[in-house]
Design a protein around this motif. Sequence first.
Motif, PDB file in Angstrom:
ATOM      1  N   LEU A  29      15.097  49.983 -26.773  1.00  0.00           N
ATOM      2  CA  LEU A  29      15.455  50.504 -25.681  1.00  0.00           C
ATOM      3  C   LEU A  29      16.963  50.228 -25.515  1.00  0.00           C
ATOM      4  O   LEU A  29      17.638  49.429 -25.697  1.00  0.00           O
ATOM      5  CB  LEU A  29      14.842  49.701 -24.366  1.00  0.00           C
ATOM      6  N   VAL A  32      21.264  50.453 -21.519  1.00  0.00           N
ATOM      7  CA  VAL A  32      20.825  49.766 -19.980  1.00  0.00           C
ATOM      8  C   VAL A  32      21.779  48.660 -20.019  1.00  0.00           C
ATOM      9  O   VAL A  32      22.634  48.106 -20.589  1.00  0.00           O
ATOM     10  CB  VAL A  32      19.480  49.125 -20.317  1.00  0.00           C
ATOM     11  N   ALA A  34      21.411  44.948 -19.142  1.00  0.00           N
ATOM     12  CA  ALA A  34      20.542  44.198 -19.215  1.00  0.00           C
ATOM     13  C   ALA A  34      21.055  42.968 -18.361  1.00  0.00           C
ATOM     14  O   ALA A  34      21.884  42.178 -18.684  1.00  0.00           O
ATOM     15  CB  ALA A  34      20.465  43.415 -20.601  1.00  0.00           C
ATOM     16  N   VAL A  46      17.719  46.598 -26.166  1.00  0.00           N
ATOM     17  CA  VAL A  46      16.630  45.409 -26.178  1.00  0.00           C
ATOM     18  C   VAL A  46      15.685  46.014 -27.397  1.00  0.00           C
ATOM     19  O   VAL A  46      15.138  46.906 -27.329  1.00  0.00           O
ATOM     20  CB  VAL A  46      15.780  45.583 -24.776  1.00  0.00           C
ATOM     21  N   VAL A  56      18.507  41.053 -27.722  1.00  0.00           N
ATOM     22  CA  VAL A  56      19.440  41.849 -26.524  1.00  0.00           C
ATOM     23  C   VAL A  56      20.818  41.508 -26.774  1.00  0.00           C
ATOM     24  O   VAL A  56      21.394  40.641 -26.937  1.00  0.00           O
ATOM     25  CB  VAL A  56      19.055  41.172 -25.194  1.00  0.00           C
ATOM     26  N   GLY A  69      18.107  54.256 -21.873  1.00  0.00           N
ATOM     27  CA  GLY A  69      17.824  53.670 -20.427  1.00  0.00           C
ATOM     28  C   GLY A  69      18.850  54.361 -19.372  1.00  0.00           C
ATOM     29  O   GLY A  69      18.867  53.946 -18.195  1.00  0.00           O
ATOM     30  N   CYS A  74      18.027  46.660 -16.394  1.00  0.00           N
ATOM     31  CA  CYS A  74      16.586  46.467 -17.235  1.00  0.00           C
ATOM     32  C   CYS A  74      16.610  44.803 -16.725  1.00  0.00           C
ATOM     33  O   CYS A  74      17.383  44.126 -17.035  1.00  0.00           O
ATOM     34  CB  CYS A  74      16.990  46.506 -18.650  1.00  0.00           C
ATOM     35  N   LEU A 379      14.946  37.827 -20.308  1.00  0.00           N
ATOM     36  CA  LEU A 379      15.170  38.766 -21.518  1.00  0.00           C
ATOM     37  C   LEU A 379      15.746  38.035 -22.706  1.00  0.00           C
ATOM     38  O   LEU A 379      17.195  37.658 -22.705  1.00  0.00           O
ATOM     39  CB  LEU A 379      16.270  39.871 -20.856  1.00  0.00           C
ATOM     40  N   LEU A 387       9.140  44.710 -19.212  1.00  0.00           N
ATOM     41  CA  LEU A 387      10.482  45.198 -18.932  1.00  0.00           C
ATOM     42  C   LEU A 387      10.375  46.060 -17.798  1.00  0.00           C
ATOM     43  O   LEU A 387       9.602  47.090 -17.545  1.00  0.00           O
ATOM     44  CB  LEU A 387      11.260  46.113 -20.103  1.00  0.00           C
ATOM     45  N   LEU A 389      12.872  49.151 -15.599  1.00  0.00           N
ATOM     46  CA  LEU A 389      14.097  49.785 -15.360  1.00  0.00           C
ATOM     47  C   LEU A 389      14.127  50.148 -13.898  1.00  0.00           C
ATOM     48  O   LEU A 389      13.313  50.783 -13.359  1.00  0.00           O
ATOM     49  CB  LEU A 389      14.031  51.034 -16.293  1.00  0.00           C
TER      50      LEU A 389
END
Length: 412
Positions: A29, A32, A34, A46, A56, A69, A74, A379, A387, A389
């Motif tokens: 992924l 994002v 995170a 991720v 991550v 993402g 995230c 995470l 997870l 979003l």
Amino acid sequence: MSTGLVNRGPAEAPAQGWTLGGPPRDYVLGHVRAVLPDRVMDDALVAVRDGRIAAVEPHPAGLEADVDGQGMLCLPGLVDVHSDGLEKELLPRPGAELPMEFALLSFEGKLRAAGVTTAFHGAAFEESGGRGMRRTLENARRICAAVGSRGDGLVDHRILHRLDIRCPEGLAGLRQRLEEIRGAARGPVLVSHEDHTPGQGQYADRSYYERYLVGARGMAQDEARAHVDRLIEDRDGRLDIREEALDWLGEQARAGRIRLLGHDPSSPREIEELCERGGAVAEFPTTAAAAKAAREHGMPVVMGAPNVLRGHSHNGNASGQELVARGLVTALASDYLPSGLLGAALLLADEGLATLPEAVGLVTGGAADVAGLRDRGRLEAGLRADLVLAEPGRPWPVVAAVLRAASGGETA
């Protein structure tokens, strides 16, 4: 972190294809924001391997991810440690009870939409009028059976056993339930003990309970006052049951058979007693003094997300926002409103009462700690790849997607 786990060519497909039922066990992924336990990593990726978080890290330029993402937040999947929403789903209006299995599936949709990937459904071991729906041992057994059958699917469904400590039938029923699941439970067995006798605890000011009877049951003020008088007199005749229940719960907690939560503690003395009987969590403390005492004992403290959203308790008890601002809260629970979890967390961040990682931690890692689940909620490499979003929104967040790890027989 090393990028070796995600170092593959841009045209290389993931090890497994995507399905409508959920993500594959291996995927990346990307792009994002995170939310880590201590900071937010912008433009992150991720990497997931075998249903677990493998890495991550900053998203390297030119690396193509399986999922873009698009700059959304995230988060770890939300963990709800106290939900009575299934009761409300079962009886959406008086006299219109739905089939239990349908109610659970319907409620599961609301949990998913709220970003909840692990939910503890309250099963009330008591015999009382309840709120709207009569709470009975039969209903508790039905909830336990339905949740046990549904298990770990789109949401990891679990049970929070709630015991009215002045109810002999409830005590007998919980004894039987714990014996039935001995050695077969997935992870810690959560038990919350409560005493909703008006004049103490949640209803320290009995007038709030009287107002509820007037509004919800159409009683006149004099009728409500007389009803509460009779209720207190009846429950005062059950103090021996209360002592028996607390002694037994203490034995179970100290022996490690249950994880014990104290519901609505109102004073430092009640926290001391909870610690003495092996209690692990202070759930919805009604005063700042009780919350402070719990934290001084190293105990997690749970408050209700609806309380935080409103800025105050509906019963005149402690404000969740004020306790968070004082650093006295480690987790939020939905109580009855799953959509309130993420909304409350981001409200706390927007109001400057907590940083974004701290606020998100209240509904993820902090909640997982309350439940004694060590395999989720953050995470971090090695944990479940549950997870979420989400778009932060102004003023309220919107959950865009939930990517839940395939079940793998974990016991946490």
